[in-house]
Design a protein around this motif. Sequence first.
Motif, PDB file in Angstrom:
ATOM      1  N   GLN A  78       0.829  -1.210   0.000  1.00 45.63           N
ATOM      2  CA  GLN A  78       0.000   0.000   0.000  1.00 45.63           C
ATOM      3  C   GLN A  78       0.866   1.264   0.000  1.00 45.63           C
ATOM      4  O   GLN A  78       0.524   2.283  -0.628  1.00 45.63           O
ATOM      5  CB  GLN A  78      -0.929  -0.010   1.233  1.00 45.63           C
ATOM      6  CG  GLN A  78      -2.043  -1.025   1.169  1.00 45.63           C
ATOM      7  CD  GLN A  78      -2.914  -1.017   2.415  1.00 45.63           C
ATOM      8  OE1 GLN A  78      -2.672  -0.219   3.337  1.00 45.63           O
ATOM      9  NE2 GLN A  78      -3.926  -1.874   2.438  1.00 45.63           N
ATOM     10  N   LEU A  79       1.988   1.182   0.701  1.00 41.37           N
ATOM     11  CA  LEU A  79       2.886   2.346   0.726  1.00 41.37           C
ATOM     12  C   LEU A  79       3.489   2.577  -0.651  1.00 41.37           C
ATOM     13  O   LEU A  79       3.587   3.737  -1.135  1.00 41.37           O
ATOM     14  CB  LEU A  79       3.986   2.133   1.755  1.00 41.37           C
ATOM     15  CG  LEU A  79       5.045   3.255   1.856  1.00 41.37           C
ATOM     16  CD1 LEU A  79       4.392   4.581   2.291  1.00 41.37           C
ATOM     17  CD2 LEU A  79       6.160   2.865   2.811  1.00 41.37           C
ATOM     18  N   LEU A  80       3.896   1.493  -1.306  1.00 44.12           N
ATOM     19  CA  LEU A  80       4.478   1.634  -2.638  1.00 44.12           C
ATOM     20  C   LEU A  80       3.450   2.155  -3.652  1.00 44.12           C
ATOM     21  O   LEU A  80       3.790   2.911  -4.576  1.00 44.12           O
ATOM     22  CB  LEU A  80       5.046   0.293  -3.114  1.00 44.12           C
ATOM     23  CG  LEU A  80       6.248  -0.251  -2.301  1.00 44.12           C
ATOM     24  CD1 LEU A  80       6.665  -1.615  -2.829  1.00 44.12           C
ATOM     25  CD2 LEU A  80       7.413   0.725  -2.332  1.00 44.12           C
ATOM     26  N   ASP A  81       2.248   1.755  -3.475  1.00 49.72           N
ATOM     27  CA  ASP A  81       1.196   2.231  -4.372  1.00 49.72           C
ATOM     28  C   ASP A  81       0.628   3.583  -3.939  1.00 49.72           C
ATOM     29  O   ASP A  81      -0.328   4.065  -4.568  1.00 49.72           O
ATOM     30  CB  ASP A  81       0.056   1.189  -4.428  1.00 49.72           C
ATOM     31  CG  ASP A  81       0.490  -0.119  -5.047  1.00 49.72           C
ATOM     32  OD1 ASP A  81       1.496  -0.097  -5.779  1.00 49.72           O
ATOM     33  OD2 ASP A  81      -0.149  -1.163  -4.767  1.00 49.72           O
ATOM     34  N   ARG A  82       1.234   4.144  -2.895  1.00 51.46           N
ATOM     35  CA  ARG A  82       0.809   5.455  -2.374  1.00 51.46           C
ATOM     36  C   ARG A  82      -0.685   5.458  -1.973  1.00 51.46           C
ATOM     37  O   ARG A  82      -1.397   6.438  -2.144  1.00 51.46           O
ATOM     38  CB  ARG A  82       1.069   6.531  -3.414  1.00 51.46           C
ATOM     39  CG  ARG A  82       2.550   6.709  -3.737  1.00 51.46           C
ATOM     40  CD  ARG A  82       2.761   7.810  -4.709  1.00 51.46           C
ATOM     41  NE  ARG A  82       4.205   7.987  -5.003  1.00 51.46           N
ATOM     42  CZ  ARG A  82       4.675   8.932  -5.819  1.00 51.46           C
ATOM     43  NH1 ARG A  82       3.858   9.777  -6.431  1.00 51.46           N
ATOM     44  NH2 ARG A  82       5.975   9.015  -6.030  1.00 51.46           N
ATOM     45  N   GLU A  83      -1.070   4.349  -1.423  1.00 49.96           N
ATOM     46  CA  GLU A  83      -2.444   4.260  -0.928  1.00 49.96           C
ATOM     47  C   GLU A  83      -2.532   4.607   0.558  1.00 49.96           C
ATOM     48  O   GLU A  83      -3.637   4.662   1.117  1.00 49.96           O
ATOM     49  CB  GLU A  83      -2.961   2.829  -1.153  1.00 49.96           C
ATOM     50  CG  GLU A  83      -3.078   2.457  -2.621  1.00 49.96           C
ATOM     51  CD  GLU A  83      -3.537   1.024  -2.792  1.00 49.96           C
ATOM     52  OE1 GLU A  83      -3.754   0.353  -1.743  1.00 49.96           O
ATOM     53  OE2 GLU A  83      -3.694   0.580  -3.944  1.00 49.96           O
ATOM     54  N   ILE A  84      -1.408   4.820   1.188  1.00 52.51           N
ATOM     55  CA  ILE A  84      -1.391   5.107   2.605  1.00 52.51           C
ATOM     56  C   ILE A  84      -0.343   6.156   2.893  1.00 52.51           C
ATOM     57  O   ILE A  84       0.693   6.225   2.216  1.00 52.51           O
ATOM     58  CB  ILE A  84      -1.134   3.816   3.419  1.00 52.51           C
ATOM     59  CG1 ILE A  84      -1.304   4.068   4.916  1.00 52.51           C
ATOM     60  CG2 ILE A  84       0.237   3.242   3.119  1.00 52.51           C
ATOM     61  CD1 ILE A  84      -1.214   2.806   5.753  1.00 52.51           C
ATOM     62  N   ASP A  85      -0.582   6.992   3.897  1.00 52.68           N
ATOM     63  CA  ASP A  85       0.367   8.037   4.272  1.00 52.68           C
ATOM     64  C   ASP A  85       1.581   7.398   4.941  1.00 52.68           C
ATOM     65  O   ASP A  85       1.476   6.354   5.600  1.00 52.68           O
ATOM     66  CB  ASP A  85      -0.316   9.027   5.209  1.00 52.68           C
ATOM     67  CG  ASP A  85       0.593  10.204   5.504  1.00 52.68           C
ATOM     68  OD1 ASP A  85       0.879  10.974   4.584  1.00 52.68           O
ATOM     69  OD2 ASP A  85       1.033  10.266   6.689  1.00 52.68           O
ATOM     70  N   PHE A  86       2.729   8.032   4.771  1.00 51.56           N
ATOM     71  CA  PHE A  86       3.967   7.462   5.298  1.00 51.56           C
ATOM     72  C   PHE A  86       3.941   7.365   6.821  1.00 51.56           C
ATOM     73  O   PHE A  86       4.396   6.376   7.398  1.00 51.56           O
ATOM     74  CB  PHE A  86       5.164   8.309   4.809  1.00 51.56           C
ATOM     75  CG  PHE A  86       6.484   7.780   5.268  1.00 51.56           C
ATOM     76  CD1 PHE A  86       7.044   6.639   4.684  1.00 51.56           C
ATOM     77  CD2 PHE A  86       7.173   8.403   6.320  1.00 51.56           C
ATOM     78  CE1 PHE A  86       8.250   6.150   5.129  1.00 51.56           C
ATOM     79  CE2 PHE A  86       8.376   7.893   6.761  1.00 51.56           C
ATOM     80  CZ  PHE A  86       8.930   6.766   6.158  1.00 51.56           C
ATOM     81  N   GLN A  87       3.453   8.389   7.488  1.00 56.22           N
ATOM     82  CA  GLN A  87       3.406   8.383   8.963  1.00 56.22           C
ATOM     83  C   GLN A  87       2.495   7.272   9.483  1.00 56.22           C
ATOM     84  O   GLN A  87       2.813   6.576  10.440  1.00 56.22           O
ATOM     85  CB  GLN A  87       2.936   9.753   9.474  1.00 56.22           C
ATOM     86  CG  GLN A  87       3.874  10.889   9.153  1.00 56.22           C
ATOM     87  CD  GLN A  87       5.207  10.732   9.853  1.00 56.22           C
ATOM     88  OE1 GLN A  87       5.314  10.127  10.925  1.00 56.22           O
ATOM     89  NE2 GLN A  87       6.262  11.265   9.223  1.00 56.22           N
ATOM     90  N   VAL A  88       1.380   7.103   8.808  1.00 59.08           N
ATOM     91  CA  VAL A  88       0.464   6.013   9.219  1.00 59.08           C
ATOM     92  C   VAL A  88       1.106   4.660   8.962  1.00 59.08           C
ATOM     93  O   VAL A  88       0.985   3.722   9.755  1.00 59.08           O
ATOM     94  CB  VAL A  88      -0.871   6.136   8.457  1.00 59.08           C
ATOM     95  CG1 VAL A  88      -1.797   4.966   8.800  1.00 59.08           C
ATOM     96  CG2 VAL A  88      -1.540   7.460   8.776  1.00 59.08           C
ATOM     97  N   PHE A  89       1.818   4.568   7.822  1.00 57.65           N
ATOM     98  CA  PHE A  89       2.502   3.324   7.488  1.00 57.65           C
ATOM     99  C   PHE A  89       3.509   2.950   8.562  1.00 57.65           C
ATOM    100  O   PHE A  89       3.604   1.787   8.979  1.00 57.65           O
ATOM    101  CB  PHE A  89       3.199   3.455   6.125  1.00 57.65           C
ATOM    102  CG  PHE A  89       4.169   2.368   5.852  1.00 57.65           C
ATOM    103  CD1 PHE A  89       3.766   1.107   5.427  1.00 57.65           C
ATOM    104  CD2 PHE A  89       5.544   2.584   6.040  1.00 57.65           C
ATOM    105  CE1 PHE A  89       4.687   0.108   5.196  1.00 57.65           C
ATOM    106  CE2 PHE A  89       6.456   1.565   5.800  1.00 57.65           C
ATOM    107  CZ  PHE A  89       6.025   0.321   5.373  1.00 57.65           C
TER     108      PHE A  89
END
Length: 226
Positions: free
Chosen positions: A189-200
Amino acid sequence: MFKFWGNQEPEAQPQRQDNTMQSWYPPSVLSSPGSSRPSTPSSTSSGNFNFFSQSMPHVSPSEASAIINQLKDKSVDDLRKLLSDKEAYQQFLLSLDQVKTQNKIRDDLRKETVQLARTNLEKEPQMMELRNQCRIIRTTELAAAQERLAELEKRRDDILKLSSPSSLLLKLQEAMNKTEEESVALHRQLLDREIDFQVFVQKYKKLRATYHKRALTLVAAKTSGS
């Protein structure tokens, strides 16, 4: 006339009369000492004691002595009557204290036996009812209880299987694999930019901590088990 010594005829001897009475006593009693003819009140008690000790072998010396004391006061005719008259002997026998005691004990036991038999007969309907209830319980309630018991035993066996060491290790391994899959999915999800980095970072850190905790537990369990 003169009687010559050589021709002297023997004088006729008077015939002895057999005064032996016809007694109803058995020969074993009549042949005992002192039983051929009744003793007089002035006779010694040794013959009487032998008579009672042989005719009544279960009589103790003290009881025999008490009976002899009662016979001492009787006349010769009374004693002869006891030997020849069965009814008179029976009356004398029933008048003895020892016989009265034995008869009382016998009567009491007979009454108790009859009472117990009546009590058992009175309780017979109740016993039949209890038998019927037991039969009903065996055919209905007992069958249902056995079925319920079998079900509970099966559930217990299932719980024991789930709680066995091998089952717990398997569940721990499955939980580790699931945490690993969640970590990979979160990273995608992080790679696909589906989630914020801080939340990740927060979620990924939590998942990895859980994964390593379970991994250490699994290693420790396998090490201690081996």
